[in-house]
Design a protein around this motif. Structure first.
Motif, mmCIF file in Angstrom:
data_model
loop_
_atom_site.group_PDB
_atom_site.id
_atom_site.type_symbol
_atom_site.label_atom_id
_atom_site.label_comp_id
_atom_site.label_asym_id
_atom_site.label_seq_id
_atom_site.Cartn_x
_atom_site.Cartn_y
_atom_site.Cartn_z
ATOM 1 N N LYS A 179 40.560 61.695 55.779
ATOM 2 C CA LYS A 179 40.937 61.396 54.403
ATOM 3 C C LYS A 179 41.306 59.923 54.278
ATOM 4 N N LYS A 180 40.758 59.278 53.270
ATOM 5 C CA LYS A 180 40.996 57.856 53.039
ATOM 6 C C LYS A 180 42.395 57.644 52.479
ATOM 7 N N GLU A 181 43.108 56.688 53.038
ATOM 8 C CA GLU A 181 44.456 56.394 52.590
ATOM 9 C C GLU A 181 44.413 55.637 51.266
ATOM 10 N N ASP A 182 45.290 56.007 50.351
ATOM 11 C CA ASP A 182 45.387 55.324 49.059
ATOM 12 C C ASP A 182 45.946 53.929 49.286
ATOM 13 N N PRO A 183 45.206 52.881 48.911
ATOM 14 C CA PRO A 183 45.671 51.521 49.178
ATOM 15 C C PRO A 183 46.789 51.068 48.241
ATOM 16 N N GLY A 184 47.090 51.846 47.212
ATOM 17 C CA GLY A 184 48.132 51.450 46.266
ATOM 18 C C GLY A 184 47.565 50.612 45.139
ATOM 19 N N GLU A 185 48.373 49.687 44.662
ATOM 20 C CA GLU A 185 47.992 48.846 43.534
ATOM 21 C C GLU A 185 48.101 47.372 43.927
ATOM 22 N N PRO A 186 47.294 46.518 43.296
ATOM 23 C CA PRO A 186 47.418 45.082 43.567
ATOM 24 C C PRO A 186 48.816 44.580 43.191
ATOM 25 N N GLY A 187 49.309 43.642 43.962
ATOM 26 C CA GLY A 187 50.592 43.032 43.651
ATOM 27 C C GLY A 187 50.453 42.035 42.513
ATOM 28 N N PRO A 188 51.579 41.424 42.119
ATOM 29 C CA PRO A 188 51.502 40.417 41.065
ATOM 30 C C PRO A 188 50.592 39.268 41.497
ATOM 31 N N ASN A 189 49.755 38.818 40.595
ATOM 32 C CA ASN A 189 48.859 37.690 40.839
ATOM 33 C C ASN A 189 47.880 37.959 41.982
ATOM 34 N N GLU A 190 47.474 39.216 42.134
ATOM 35 C CA GLU A 190 46.446 39.595 43.103
ATOM 36 C C GLU A 190 45.279 40.246 42.374
ATOM 37 N N VAL A 191 44.087 39.994 42.883
ATOM 38 C CA VAL A 191 42.890 40.701 42.435
ATOM 39 C C VAL A 191 42.275 41.323 43.678
ATOM 40 N N TRP A 192 42.100 42.645 43.660
ATOM 41 C CA TRP A 192 41.487 43.341 44.785
ATOM 42 C C TRP A 192 40.000 43.502 44.528
ATOM 43 N N LEU A 193 39.211 43.173 45.531
ATOM 44 C CA LEU A 193 37.768 43.357 45.494
ATOM 45 C C LEU A 193 37.492 44.666 46.221
ATOM 46 N N GLU A 194 37.025 45.654 45.496
ATOM 47 C CA GLU A 194 36.805 46.975 46.062
ATOM 48 C C GLU A 194 35.348 47.385 45.856
ATOM 49 N N TYR A 195 35.012 48.572 46.322
ATOM 50 C CA TYR A 195 33.650 49.068 46.184
ATOM 51 C C TYR A 195 33.317 49.200 44.706
ATOM 52 N N GLN A 196 32.425 48.358 44.214
ATOM 53 C CA GLN A 196 31.945 48.333 42.838
ATOM 54 C C GLN A 196 33.067 48.152 41.820
ATOM 55 N N LEU A 197 34.108 47.384 42.188
ATOM 56 C CA LEU A 197 35.242 47.236 41.290
ATOM 57 C C LEU A 197 36.084 46.028 41.683
ATOM 58 N N PHE A 198 36.445 45.216 40.704
ATOM 59 C CA PHE A 198 37.487 44.199 40.859
ATOM 60 C C PHE A 198 38.692 44.742 40.104
ATOM 61 N N ARG A 199 39.846 44.742 40.751
ATOM 62 C CA ARG A 199 41.028 45.337 40.142
ATOM 63 C C ARG A 199 42.201 44.393 40.236
ATOM 64 N N GLY A 227 29.326 37.209 43.894
ATOM 65 C CA GLY A 227 28.015 36.594 44.054
ATOM 66 C C GLY A 227 27.028 37.471 44.798
ATOM 67 N N ILE A 228 27.538 38.376 45.610
ATOM 68 C CA ILE A 228 26.662 39.276 46.371
ATOM 69 C C ILE A 228 26.186 40.431 45.492
ATOM 70 N N HIS A 229 27.068 40.928 44.637
ATOM 71 C CA HIS A 229 26.764 42.084 43.786
ATOM 72 C C HIS A 229 26.829 41.680 42.315
ATOM 73 N N SER A 230 26.189 40.608 41.941
ATOM 74 C CA SER A 230 26.326 40.045 40.590
ATOM 75 C C SER A 230 25.808 40.961 39.482
ATOM 76 N N THR A 231 25.000 41.950 39.809
ATOM 77 C CA THR A 231 24.489 42.858 38.778
ATOM 78 C C THR A 231 25.436 44.032 38.517
ATOM 79 N N ILE A 232 26.478 44.179 39.327
ATOM 80 C CA ILE A 232 27.441 45.265 39.123
ATOM 81 C C ILE A 232 28.533 44.744 38.196
ATOM 82 N N THR A 233 28.482 45.170 36.937
ATOM 83 C CA THR A 233 29.367 44.591 35.927
ATOM 84 C C THR A 233 30.835 44.905 36.159
#
Length: 108
Positions: A18-38, A93-99
């Motif tokens: 089971k994959k561990e929940d990474p939680g939430e980005p901290g203040p002033n952080e952007v997480w690059l995830e599978y098909q998602l910037f958060r 830049g690697i996945h530029s077509t994934i909006t």
């Protein structure tokens, strides 16, 4: 009996994967995830340093008018200090077509 043992082994092995929940980005952080910037939008004050952290499995980059991070592997990070007010758009830049792999940073 063999079927029962096989079933128990199957449950034990796959429940431990089971994959561990990474939680939430901290203040002033952007997480690059599978098909998602958060988060997909972030507002900061001038002089704020934003950390871009690859929390996903594939490699990512962060690129826009201000900079290109270069390739970020899992758990790598890139930081940038935003000094000028404005709205800045970044994508992978690697996945530029994934909006969903985009972020808007508003410096105000």
């Amino acid at each position: 009996m063999r079927l029962l043992i096989a079933l128990v082994l199957f449950v034990v092995v796959f429940s431990s994967c089971k994959k561990e929940d990474p939680g939430e980005p901290g203040p002033n952080e952007v997480w690059l995830e599978y098909q998602l910037f958060r988060p997909s939008q972030l507002s900061v004050a001038p002089g704020t340093t934003v950390r871009f952290i690859n929390k996903g499995n594939p490699n990512h980059t962060v690129q826009g008018a201000l900079f290109m991070s270069g390739t970020l592997q899992t758990d790598d990070e890139y930081s940038h200090t935003f000094t000028t007010a404005g709205t800045y758009y970044f994508t992978c830049g690697i996945h530029s077509t994934i909006t969903s792999e985009q972020v808007v940073i508003r410096v105000q």
